[in-house]
Design a protein around this motif. Sequence first.
Motif, PDB file in Angstrom:
ATOM      1  N   ARG A   1      31.237  86.148  52.338  1.00 54.56           N
ATOM      2  CA  ARG A   1      31.284  86.375  53.363  1.00 54.56           C
ATOM      3  C   ARG A   1      30.274  85.994  54.532  1.00 54.56           C
ATOM      4  NH1 ARG A   1      35.007  91.982  53.475  1.00 54.56           N
ATOM      5  NH2 ARG A   1      35.596  91.729  51.490  1.00 54.56           N
ATOM      6  N   GLY A   2      29.799  84.966  54.146  1.00 54.58           N
ATOM      7  CA  GLY A   2      28.821  84.285  55.103  1.00 54.58           C
ATOM      8  C   GLY A   2      27.344  84.866  55.147  1.00 54.58           C
ATOM      9  N   MET A   3      27.317  85.752  54.136  1.00 50.59           N
ATOM     10  CA  MET A   3      25.965  86.547  54.401  1.00 50.59           C
ATOM     11  C   MET A   3      24.854  85.957  53.483  1.00 50.59           C
ATOM     12  SD  MET A   3      26.854  88.329  56.616  1.00 50.59           S
ATOM     13  CE  MET A   3      25.201  89.621  56.728  1.00 50.59           C
ATOM     14  N   TYR A   4      25.149  85.277  52.394  1.00 52.21           N
ATOM     15  CA  TYR A   4      23.890  84.668  51.748  1.00 52.21           C
ATOM     16  C   TYR A   4      24.340  83.498  51.092  1.00 52.21           C
ATOM     17  CZ  TYR A   4      26.804  86.500  47.874  1.00 52.21           C
ATOM     18  OH  TYR A   4      28.000  86.692  46.977  1.00 52.21           O
ATOM     19  N   ALA A   5      23.565  82.634  50.766  1.00 56.27           N
ATOM     20  CA  ALA A   5      23.620  81.272  49.888  1.00 56.27           C
ATOM     21  C   ALA A   5      23.489  81.696  48.468  1.00 56.27           C
ATOM     22  CB  ALA A   5      22.769  80.286  50.313  1.00 56.27           C
ATOM     23  N   SER A   6      24.524  81.115  47.662  1.00 54.81           N
ATOM     24  CA  SER A   6      24.334  81.345  46.241  1.00 54.81           C
ATOM     25  C   SER A   6      23.534  79.889  45.501  1.00 54.81           C
ATOM     26  CB  SER A   6      25.630  81.447  45.577  1.00 54.81           C
ATOM     27  OG  SER A   6      25.798  81.585  44.206  1.00 54.81           O
ATOM     28  N   ASP A   7      22.882  80.450  44.746  1.00 60.25           N
ATOM     29  CA  ASP A   7      22.034  79.373  43.821  1.00 60.25           C
ATOM     30  C   ASP A   7      22.932  78.723  42.649  1.00 60.25           C
ATOM     31  OD1 ASP A   7      21.583  81.299  42.132  1.00 60.25           O
ATOM     32  OD2 ASP A   7      19.560  81.180  42.057  1.00 60.25           O
ATOM     33  N   LYS A   8      24.338  79.407  42.197  1.00 60.28           N
ATOM     34  CA  LYS A   8      25.060  79.104  41.277  1.00 60.28           C
ATOM     35  C   LYS A   8      25.833  77.833  41.701  1.00 60.28           C
ATOM     36  CE  LYS A   8      27.198  79.455  37.436  1.00 60.28           C
ATOM     37  NZ  LYS A   8      26.618  78.963  36.060  1.00 60.28           N
ATOM     38  N   VAL A   9      25.642  76.773  40.562  1.00 66.45           N
ATOM     39  CA  VAL A   9      26.153  75.478  40.925  1.00 66.45           C
ATOM     40  C   VAL A   9      27.028  75.149  39.610  1.00 66.45           C
ATOM     41  CG1 VAL A   9      25.931  73.017  41.050  1.00 66.45           C
ATOM     42  CG2 VAL A   9      24.562  74.535  42.329  1.00 66.45           C
ATOM     43  N   TYR A  10      28.164  74.719  39.878  1.00 68.99           N
ATOM     44  CA  TYR A  10      28.956  74.440  38.367  1.00 68.99           C
ATOM     45  C   TYR A  10      29.242  72.856  38.452  1.00 68.99           C
ATOM     46  CZ  TYR A  10      30.383  79.454  38.604  1.00 68.99           C
ATOM     47  OH  TYR A  10      30.734  80.752  38.735  1.00 68.99           O
ATOM     48  N   HIS A  11      29.104  72.318  37.024  1.00 68.67           N
ATOM     49  CA  HIS A  11      29.310  71.154  36.851  1.00 68.67           C
ATOM     50  C   HIS A  11      30.492  70.648  36.293  1.00 68.67           C
ATOM     51  CE1 HIS A  11      25.008  72.205  37.443  1.00 68.67           C
ATOM     52  NE2 HIS A  11      24.811  70.821  37.551  1.00 68.67           N
ATOM     53  N   ASP A  12      31.555  69.572  36.511  1.00 69.01           N
ATOM     54  CA  ASP A  12      32.523  69.513  35.965  1.00 69.01           C
ATOM     55  C   ASP A  12      32.494  68.644  34.590  1.00 69.01           C
ATOM     56  OD1 ASP A  12      31.836  66.916  36.605  1.00 69.01           O
ATOM     57  OD2 ASP A  12      33.559  66.671  38.221  1.00 69.01           O
ATOM     58  N   SER A  13      31.349  68.184  34.250  1.00 71.17           N
ATOM     59  CA  SER A  13      31.088  67.603  32.958  1.00 71.17           C
ATOM     60  C   SER A  13      30.758  68.758  31.907  1.00 71.17           C
ATOM     61  CB  SER A  13      29.983  66.824  33.080  1.00 71.17           C
ATOM     62  OG  SER A  13      28.744  67.354  33.606  1.00 71.17           O
ATOM     63  N   ARG A  14      30.728  70.118  32.349  1.00 69.61           N
ATOM     64  CA  ARG A  14      30.180  71.183  31.448  1.00 69.61           C
ATOM     65  C   ARG A  14      31.561  72.017  31.472  1.00 69.61           C
ATOM     66  NH1 ARG A  14      24.211  72.347  33.790  1.00 69.61           N
ATOM     67  NH2 ARG A  14      23.648  70.121  34.063  1.00 69.61           N
ATOM     68  N   PRO A  15      32.466  71.842  30.593  1.00 70.32           N
ATOM     69  CA  PRO A  15      33.768  72.670  30.481  1.00 70.32           C
ATOM     70  C   PRO A  15      33.408  74.145  30.271  1.00 70.32           C
ATOM     71  CG  PRO A  15      33.610  71.110  28.604  1.00 70.32           C
ATOM     72  CD  PRO A  15      32.364  70.634  29.487  1.00 70.32           C
ATOM     73  N   GLU A  16      32.560  74.541  29.652  1.00 70.03           N
ATOM     74  CA  GLU A  16      32.203  76.009  29.376  1.00 70.03           C
ATOM     75  C   GLU A  16      31.600  76.489  30.723  1.00 70.03           C
ATOM     76  OE1 GLU A  16      28.230  73.474  29.104  1.00 70.03           O
ATOM     77  OE2 GLU A  16      30.334  73.260  28.187  1.00 70.03           O
ATOM     78  N   GLU A  17      31.133  75.899  31.710  1.00 73.85           N
ATOM     79  CA  GLU A  17      30.929  76.658  33.092  1.00 73.85           C
ATOM     80  C   GLU A  17      32.273  76.710  33.714  1.00 73.85           C
ATOM     81  OE1 GLU A  17      26.641  74.425  33.780  1.00 73.85           O
ATOM     82  OE2 GLU A  17      28.112  74.300  35.574  1.00 73.85           O
ATOM     83  N   ILE A  18      33.209  75.954  33.629  1.00 75.57           N
ATOM     84  CA  ILE A  18      34.475  76.164  34.407  1.00 75.57           C
ATOM     85  C   ILE A  18      35.086  77.348  33.669  1.00 75.57           C
ATOM     86  CG2 ILE A  18      36.755  75.294  34.885  1.00 75.57           C
ATOM     87  CD1 ILE A  18      34.364  73.812  36.569  1.00 75.57           C
ATOM     88  N   GLU A  19      35.100  77.315  32.270  1.00 78.54           N
ATOM     89  CA  GLU A  19      35.675  78.379  31.690  1.00 78.54           C
ATOM     90  C   GLU A  19      35.099  79.761  31.714  1.00 78.54           C
ATOM     91  OE1 GLU A  19      37.345  75.562  28.111  1.00 78.54           O
ATOM     92  OE2 GLU A  19      35.487  76.500  27.662  1.00 78.54           O
ATOM     93  N   SER A  20      33.944  79.968  32.224  1.00 80.14           N
ATOM     94  CA  SER A  20      33.269  81.050  32.405  1.00 80.14           C
ATOM     95  C   SER A  20      33.766  81.683  33.775  1.00 80.14           C
ATOM     96  CB  SER A  20      31.885  80.868  32.742  1.00 80.14           C
ATOM     97  OG  SER A  20      31.442  80.297  33.724  1.00 80.14           O
TER      98      SER A  20
ATOM     99  N   HIS B   1      40.467  64.916  29.335  1.00 76.76           N
ATOM    100  CA  HIS B   1      41.728  65.728  29.823  1.00 76.76           C
ATOM    101  C   HIS B   1      41.684  67.079  29.265  1.00 76.76           C
ATOM    102  CE1 HIS B   1      43.725  65.059  25.920  1.00 76.76           C
ATOM    103  NE2 HIS B   1      43.207  64.176  25.869  1.00 76.76           N
ATOM    104  N   GLY B   2      42.770  68.120  29.911  1.00 70.63           N
ATOM    105  CA  GLY B   2      42.721  69.279  29.361  1.00 70.63           C
ATOM    106  C   GLY B   2      41.425  70.192  29.831  1.00 70.63           C
ATOM    107  N   ARG B   3      41.045  70.804  29.060  1.00 71.63           N
ATOM    108  CA  ARG B   3      39.716  71.662  29.306  1.00 71.63           C
ATOM    109  C   ARG B   3      38.533  70.654  29.787  1.00 71.63           C
ATOM    110  NH1 ARG B   3      35.375  71.942  25.535  1.00 71.63           N
ATOM    111  NH2 ARG B   3      34.833  74.123  26.437  1.00 71.63           N
TER     112      ARG B   3
END
Length: 345
Positions: free
Chosen positions: A125-144, A249-251
């Motif tokens: 809600r605009g109150m903080y910046a997150s340091d979490k960055v997701y990488h599309d080359s790491r499917p396990e990050e998207i799956e988390s 493709h896929g995951r």
Amino acid sequence: MSSTTKTSIFITGATGYISGSVLERLLAHPKAADFEITSLVRSPEKAKVIREKFGVNTIVGAHAEHDKLTQLAESADVVISVTDSDDISAIKAIMQGMKSRFDKTGIKPTLIHTSGTGFLTDDARGMYASDKVYHDSRPEEIESLPDTAFHRNVDLAIIDADNQGYLRALIVSPPLIFGMASGPLFEDGLSNRHSIQLPLLIKTSLARGQAGMVGEGKSIWNHVHVNDVADFYLVLLDRVLENPDKVPHGREGFYILEVGEHSWYDLGKGVAEAFSDLGLSKSDEPTTFTAEEINKYIGNAMIAHLALGSNARGRGEQARALGWQPKYTTADLFASIKPEVQALA
């Protein structure tokens, strides 16, 4: 596919912001003569012009007409889904048609689906910046990500279809898209020129008479120009037509498109400065939207918080690995604000 056989492409809309931009590029493709392009268009008048002037096979209908979606998808080698990324019923109808095609031919069709980095959002809600960055080359990050995340119900259904083996699923995930779309379809008033998030910020600010932001504007999002987004669909299509087995493709088939990051304060500041330059406001600073203003001008607090106040940070490594070379930068995002304000004001 045989070099003598045309590639049948079904694009789910021709009159949208992204879909119109993609269609422009399909029509200008060096191998456009080898494509048979079909699109579902709601307006009979627009369908007629697009068919007669641009040579696209247009079918009049809405995406709620699932029988039409199924039939059109069954007839296509490639389906490009660029309409409502959260319409699970529509995507199931499309996949039903693709499964039928696979069952009859034994050849796996390709689904290029438009999702978005909304699945990365939090409740900042605009109150903080997150340091979490997701990488599309790491499917396990998207799956988390939780299954309840924005867009995930549709994305997961598509990945499940890929796992079943009857289609090849490629999921394009742009963040905030900026820039007013251009080209003959837009100049003729057939397709929508404007994106969603930046125009929403501008329209809400215009309505209250001063540029605004959710909370303190500290949260961070990625951004990308509409032309770079549309260019990637053609990069992806070309790679599929060259050698589909080499395209993740896929995951592994998520493609985050981004050229940089902005905070919501910085974007609000850009709007405020444009307002000041254009005489629309005396202040060149954004102020916080009140709950009443969000209710009155946006109408849905959850949408406001997600679209204008969350963090959604990703890195688009896979698109670049396929050869995508975006031309626009963060500087272009801020340069686009004043023309967008002028168009909307």
